[in-house]
Design an enzyme around this catalytic site. Sequence first.
Site, PDB file in Angstrom:
ATOM      1  N   CYS A 150      11.621 100.955 191.979  1.00 55.87           N
ATOM      2  CA  CYS A 150      12.996 101.634 192.283  1.00 55.87           C
ATOM      3  C   CYS A 150      12.855 103.127 192.353  1.00 55.87           C
ATOM      4  O   CYS A 150      13.298 103.868 193.160  1.00 55.87           O
ATOM      5  CB  CYS A 150      13.922 101.189 191.138  1.00 55.87           C
ATOM      6  SG  CYS A 150      15.525 101.968 191.302  1.00 55.87           S
ATOM      7  N   PHE A 151      12.141 103.834 191.330  1.00 57.34           N
ATOM      8  CA  PHE A 151      12.182 105.370 191.232  1.00 57.34           C
ATOM      9  C   PHE A 151      11.257 105.879 192.113  1.00 57.34           C
ATOM     10  O   PHE A 151      10.941 107.159 192.091  1.00 57.34           O
ATOM     11  CB  PHE A 151      11.855 105.691 189.696  1.00 57.34           C
ATOM     12  CG  PHE A 151      13.084 105.740 188.899  1.00 57.34           C
ATOM     13  CD1 PHE A 151      13.999 106.648 188.523  1.00 57.34           C
ATOM     14  CD2 PHE A 151      13.537 104.326 188.376  1.00 57.34           C
ATOM     15  CE1 PHE A 151      15.042 106.372 187.849  1.00 57.34           C
ATOM     16  CE2 PHE A 151      14.809 104.236 187.472  1.00 57.34           C
ATOM     17  CZ  PHE A 151      15.446 105.181 187.298  1.00 57.34           C
TER      18      PHE A 151
END
EC number: 2.3.1.181
Length: 278
Positions: A150-151
């Site tokens: 995600c990041f």
Amino acid sequence: MKKERWAFLDTGNHSAAYNMAVDEALLDWHSKGKIPPVVRFYGWEPAALSIGYFQKAEKEVNFNALQEQGIGFVRRPTGGRGVLHEHELTYSVIVSEEHPKMPVGVTEAYRVISEGVLQGFRALGLDAEFAVPRTEEEKASLKNPRSSVCFDAPSWYELVVEGRKVAGSAQTRQKGVILQHGSILLEIDEDKLFSLFHYSSDRTKERMKRAFKDKAVAINALCSNRVTLNEARIAFKQGFEKGLNIELEPLVLTEEQVYQIETIQRERYENREWNFRR
């Protein structure tokens, strides 16, 4: 002018399945008018990997690594990519699509809700701002992410400090209700995070891990004085009240509501059919 009152629920640390069940229950209750809009804070015990609704579990996730490290696993009802939930404050916001403060468009509603997260970072003294992909290449990368993590890159209106992502969020709309939840990282263990996914080669994995450090950062890598989880709770609660111009009042769950959460937990989020559906 009197501020609107929303509910506030801090459920503390629980399993991945329980955490997702609470968010689903809150969405259901709000859709039926049983509770007002809600801001919720929570944590994860044990640490857990959550993947987005559309991700392919067995293709992308290294389940041997999860088992070896005692890390939980769950599929979220929201989109987005994989998140290791460990040293973080997790938030969720549950509010009707028809709420007068909520724009019709998904992206703009995301911006309105995320104003609470923005103000939380500012309460901690961090000069956070919204990420807005500007080039066609950046916009295309949101539709076709190269990483399961995600990041790895900020999406529309996610929060960045000095160009690096500091919070990752995802949203779904069901039963006329918006559920947005996200991770506010206090620390990142990149080695652990990248050990949880499959890569085409070790070389690719190492290249992506090096690039990740330029794209994501945790609060305590930015603050001169270490921020505790409790300090983060205080700052982000103030942030949501300021950012959404609301007053938060405690929500106390009834025995019946606790039972409903446990039923959802057992029937959906502890269910292999749900977690491995793709």
